[in-house]
Design a protein around this motif. Structure first.
Motif, PDB file in Angstrom:
ATOM      1  N   GLY A 112       0.819  -1.218   0.000  1.00  0.00           N
ATOM      2  CA  GLY A 112       0.000   0.000   0.000  1.00  0.00           C
ATOM      3  C   GLY A 112       0.847   1.260   0.000  1.00  0.00           C
ATOM      4  N   ARG A 113       0.285   2.345  -0.558  1.00  0.00           N
ATOM      5  CA  ARG A 113       1.035   3.589  -0.723  1.00  0.00           C
ATOM      6  C   ARG A 113       1.552   4.145   0.605  1.00  0.00           C
ATOM      7  NH1 ARG A 113       4.470   5.406  -3.684  1.00  0.00           N
ATOM      8  NH2 ARG A 113       3.281   4.304  -5.281  1.00  0.00           N
ATOM      9  N   ALA A 114       0.733   4.133   1.641  1.00  0.00           N
ATOM     10  CA  ALA A 114       1.167   4.665   2.935  1.00  0.00           C
ATOM     11  C   ALA A 114       2.324   3.859   3.510  1.00  0.00           C
ATOM     12  CB  ALA A 114      -0.009   4.676   3.920  1.00  0.00           C
ATOM     13  N   GLU A 115       2.252   2.541   3.355  1.00  0.00           N
ATOM     14  CA  GLU A 115       3.330   1.672   3.854  1.00  0.00           C
ATOM     15  C   GLU A 115       4.608   1.883   3.048  1.00  0.00           C
ATOM     16  OE1 GLU A 115       5.134  -1.309   6.273  1.00  0.00           O
ATOM     17  OE2 GLU A 115       3.370  -0.017   6.519  1.00  0.00           O
ATOM     18  N   ILE A 116       4.461   2.088   1.736  1.00  0.00           N
ATOM     19  CA  ILE A 116       5.627   2.369   0.897  1.00  0.00           C
ATOM     20  C   ILE A 116       6.325   3.640   1.363  1.00  0.00           C
ATOM     21  CG2 ILE A 116       6.361   3.128  -1.403  1.00  0.00           C
ATOM     22  CD1 ILE A 116       4.407   1.149  -2.610  1.00  0.00           C
ATOM     23  N   GLU A 117       5.541   4.699   1.580  1.00  0.00           N
ATOM     24  CA  GLU A 117       6.106   5.972   2.041  1.00  0.00           C
ATOM     25  C   GLU A 117       6.898   5.772   3.331  1.00  0.00           C
ATOM     26  OE1 GLU A 117       6.019   9.061   0.752  1.00  0.00           O
ATOM     27  OE2 GLU A 117       4.874   8.524  -1.036  1.00  0.00           O
ATOM     28  N   LYS A 118       6.316   5.013   4.253  1.00  0.00           N
ATOM     29  CA  LYS A 118       6.943   4.785   5.556  1.00  0.00           C
ATOM     30  C   LYS A 118       8.247   3.996   5.401  1.00  0.00           C
ATOM     31  CE  LYS A 118       5.927   2.408   9.965  1.00  0.00           C
ATOM     32  NZ  LYS A 118       6.747   1.203   9.795  1.00  0.00           N
ATOM     33  N   ARG A 119       8.186   2.908   4.643  1.00  0.00           N
ATOM     34  CA  ARG A 119       9.369   2.036   4.516  1.00  0.00           C
ATOM     35  C   ARG A 119      10.499   2.710   3.741  1.00  0.00           C
ATOM     36  NH1 ARG A 119       8.045  -4.254   3.327  1.00  0.00           N
ATOM     37  NH2 ARG A 119       6.096  -4.482   4.480  1.00  0.00           N
ATOM     38  N   VAL A 120      10.147   3.443   2.693  1.00  0.00           N
ATOM     39  CA  VAL A 120      11.181   4.137   1.911  1.00  0.00           C
ATOM     40  C   VAL A 120      11.876   5.181   2.774  1.00  0.00           C
ATOM     41  CG1 VAL A 120      11.587   5.723  -0.016  1.00  0.00           C
ATOM     42  CG2 VAL A 120      10.140   3.705  -0.336  1.00  0.00           C
ATOM     43  N   SER A 121      11.090   5.922   3.545  1.00  0.00           N
ATOM     44  CA  SER A 121      11.650   6.939   4.425  1.00  0.00           C
ATOM     45  C   SER A 121      12.598   6.307   5.447  1.00  0.00           C
ATOM     46  CB  SER A 121      10.515   7.676   5.143  1.00  0.00           C
ATOM     47  OG  SER A 121      11.038   8.628   6.040  1.00  0.00           O
ATOM     48  N   GLU A 122      12.203   5.174   6.024  1.00  0.00           N
ATOM     49  CA  GLU A 122      13.037   4.486   7.010  1.00  0.00           C
ATOM     50  C   GLU A 122      14.324   3.961   6.377  1.00  0.00           C
ATOM     51  OE1 GLU A 122      10.491   1.473   8.577  1.00  0.00           O
ATOM     52  OE2 GLU A 122       9.604   2.783  10.098  1.00  0.00           O
ATOM     53  N   ALA A 123      14.198   3.368   5.190  1.00  0.00           N
ATOM     54  CA  ALA A 123      15.368   2.789   4.522  1.00  0.00           C
ATOM     55  C   ALA A 123      16.375   3.866   4.152  1.00  0.00           C
ATOM     56  CB  ALA A 123      14.936   2.020   3.274  1.00  0.00           C
ATOM     57  N   LEU A 124      15.902   4.994   3.629  1.00  0.00           N
ATOM     58  CA  LEU A 124      16.814   6.079   3.259  1.00  0.00           C
ATOM     59  C   LEU A 124      17.469   6.698   4.492  1.00  0.00           C
ATOM     60  CD1 LEU A 124      14.855   7.807   0.356  1.00  0.00           C
ATOM     61  CD2 LEU A 124      16.951   6.440   0.191  1.00  0.00           C
ATOM     62  N   ALA A 125      16.733   6.770   5.599  1.00  0.00           N
ATOM     63  CA  ALA A 125      17.320   7.285   6.838  1.00  0.00           C
ATOM     64  C   ALA A 125      18.435   6.353   7.329  1.00  0.00           C
ATOM     65  CB  ALA A 125      16.245   7.433   7.908  1.00  0.00           C
ATOM     66  N   MET A 126      18.232   5.049   7.166  1.00  0.00           N
ATOM     67  CA  MET A 126      19.213   4.076   7.639  1.00  0.00           C
ATOM     68  C   MET A 126      20.519   4.161   6.860  1.00  0.00           C
ATOM     69  SD  MET A 126      17.201   0.628   8.714  1.00  0.00           S
ATOM     70  CE  MET A 126      18.597   0.080   9.670  1.00  0.00           C
ATOM     71  N   VAL A 127      20.435   4.527   5.587  1.00  0.00           N
ATOM     72  CA  VAL A 127      21.664   4.662   4.785  1.00  0.00           C
ATOM     73  C   VAL A 127      22.101   6.128   4.667  1.00  0.00           C
ATOM     74  CG1 VAL A 127      21.209   2.551   3.485  1.00  0.00           C
ATOM     75  CG2 VAL A 127      20.398   4.751   2.579  1.00  0.00           C
ATOM     76  N   GLU A 128      21.524   6.982   5.531  1.00  0.00           N
ATOM     77  CA  GLU A 128      21.901   8.383   5.646  1.00  0.00           C
ATOM     78  C   GLU A 128      21.692   9.160   4.350  1.00  0.00           C
ATOM     79  OE1 GLU A 128      25.865   8.441   7.215  1.00  0.00           O
ATOM     80  OE2 GLU A 128      25.276   7.494   9.105  1.00  0.00           O
ATOM     81  N   LEU A 129      20.519   8.922   3.724  1.00  0.00           N
ATOM     82  CA  LEU A 129      20.172   9.648   2.500  1.00  0.00           C
ATOM     83  C   LEU A 129      18.825  10.362   2.614  1.00  0.00           C
ATOM     84  CD1 LEU A 129      21.327   7.378  -0.476  1.00  0.00           C
ATOM     85  CD2 LEU A 129      22.317   9.538   0.285  1.00  0.00           C
ATOM     86  N   ALA A 130      18.391  10.609   3.829  1.00  0.00           N
ATOM     87  CA  ALA A 130      17.165  11.394   4.007  1.00  0.00           C
ATOM     88  C   ALA A 130      17.385  12.776   3.395  1.00  0.00           C
ATOM     89  CB  ALA A 130      16.829  11.517   5.487  1.00  0.00           C
ATOM     90  N   GLY A 131      16.418  13.245   2.608  1.00  0.00           N
ATOM     91  CA  GLY A 131      16.533  14.533   1.936  1.00  0.00           C
ATOM     92  C   GLY A 131      17.002  14.424   0.493  1.00  0.00           C
ATOM     93  N   TYR A 132      17.340  13.202   0.066  1.00  0.00           N
ATOM     94  CA  TYR A 132      17.799  12.974  -1.306  1.00  0.00           C
ATOM     95  C   TYR A 132      16.711  12.340  -2.186  1.00  0.00           C
ATOM     96  CZ  TYR A 132      22.633  13.903   0.120  1.00  0.00           C
ATOM     97  OH  TYR A 132      23.792  14.482   0.572  1.00  0.00           O
ATOM     98  N   GLU A 133      15.492  12.262  -1.667  1.00  0.00           N
ATOM     99  CA  GLU A 133      14.432  11.518  -2.340  1.00  0.00           C
ATOM    100  C   GLU A 133      14.187  11.944  -3.775  1.00  0.00           C
ATOM    101  OE1 GLU A 133      13.550  11.314   2.076  1.00  0.00           O
ATOM    102  OE2 GLU A 133      14.293  12.822   0.648  1.00  0.00           O
TER     103      GLU A 133
END
Length: 348
Positions: A112-133
């Motif tokens: 689902g779209r909401a779950e995708i948003e959540k998981r993508v945000s978490e994954a990018l934060a884990m690899v220190e790429l938050a803000g590069y979306e």
């Protein structure tokens, strides 16, 4: 993202693969425990990438089986295996943003779209790429692109993570940084991981255990310390780390008579008459020891923290020695004597 609940044991049993007359995999068997990071280390052509492709489903073995979490997956297509992969060339979609690249495996699974948003945000934060979306791959450095590939590989909580020489295209400093990041992430998620490399130092840094491959066969599977300190054979001893390898025969308890003359005192319980290999690591030598070697310095290199010397011994033998960088670097043509204790010598 929390710890990967789906992480599972990998069991490879008797896997074989031929390409014409070339034996790429020779009845390979290997177990990777749940949550373990195992590195498959070997030279080009050793079969390590072919084995990874068999696990991923990109190659079909001629025989044997692959099981993940006890379930047979040998005949499953790649998309059905729930395995994350990271490649050396990143394999990102150039026309998609960072966010869209990471979201792709979730969209393929109809998340689902909401779950995708959540998981993508978490994954990018884990690899220190938050803000590069919103960036495209071409707007990122090589290290950042590899982080995107890593985020995409873990975002769907795979049962297994496969990394095929992922840092080969990066410069040394960045490669070392990424090695530590992958290790940190793998431990945090508890992901069962196979890492492919030909770089022995990388294998020692990353691994819980190392499987050394050559000519389609696994030569030894052991912890990093065991692989380095107690290699099983000549190939492992020579491939992992710098080495001095001699051969001989156990002539008396605790003594090996070397082929070509001379002998060394060792700590080994191998019976008299046994043909053995003798391994002496360059850094184990000192100024004194129960075993002394004298020779001419034929090469001397300053390495910052150490001197690297190559000595010409009697009988056409050479000895590689590393010593702490104290005093003056011995000059080529000078004489030097070094020693090593019996318990610093590995007999195999």
């Amino acid at each position: 993202m929390s710890e990967s609940k789906g992480s599972a044991e990998l069991l490879i049993e008797g896997v074989g693969k031929r390409f014409g007359d070339v034996v790429a995999l020779d009845r390979v068997s290997l177990r990777v425990a749940k949550g373990e990071l195992l590195t498959i280390l070997g030279p080009s052509g050793s079969g390590k990438t072919t084995l990874l492709k068999v696990v991923a489903g990109f190659e079909t073995p001629d025989g044997g089986s692959v099981k993940v979490g006890g379930a047979e997956i040998t005949s499953l297509p790649p998309a059905k295996r729930d395995i994350g992969m990271v490649f050396q060339n990143y394999a990102l979609f150039p026309h998609l943003t960072v966010k869209a690249n990471v979201a792709f495996p979730l969209e393929m699974r109809n998340v689902g779209r909401a779950e995708i948003e959540k998981r993508v945000s978490e994954a990018l934060a884990m690899v220190e790429l938050a803000g590069y979306e919103a960036r495209l791959p071409r707007q990122l450095s090589g290290g950042q692109q590899q982080r995107v590939a890593l985020a995409r590989a873990i975002v769907f909580n795979p049962r297994l993570l496969l990394l095929d020489e992922p840092f080969g295209a990066l410069d040394r400093k960045l490669r070392e940084t990424m090695q530590l990041e992958v290790r940190r992430l793998q431990r945090r998620l508890g992901l069962t991981t196979i890492f492919i490399t030909h770089d022995q130092e990388e294998a020692l840094v990353l691994s819980d255990r190392i499987a050394v491959m050559n000519k389609g066969a696994i030569q030894q599977v052991a912890t990093t310390t065991e692989i380095y300190e107690h290699p099983a054979n000549d190939f492992v001893a020579d491939f992992v780390g710098e080495s001095n390898i001699f051969h001989g025969t156990v002539s008396a308890p605790g003594t090996v008579a070397l082929d070509g003359g001379g002998s060394v005192k060792v700590t080994s319980d191998k019976p008299v008459g046994t043909k053995v290999g003798v391994l002496m690591r360059p850094e184990r030598f000192g100024a004194t020891g129960a075993n002394l070697f004298a020779g001419e310095v034929i090469e001397s290199v300053y390495l910052g923290t150490s001197f690297k010397l190559r000595l010409a011994l009697e009988g056409s033998r050479e000895l590689l020695v590393r010593q702490p960088a104290r005093g003056t670097l011995p000059a080529a043509g000078s004489r030097a004597t070094v020693g090593i204790e019996p318990d610093a010598i590995h007999v195999f």
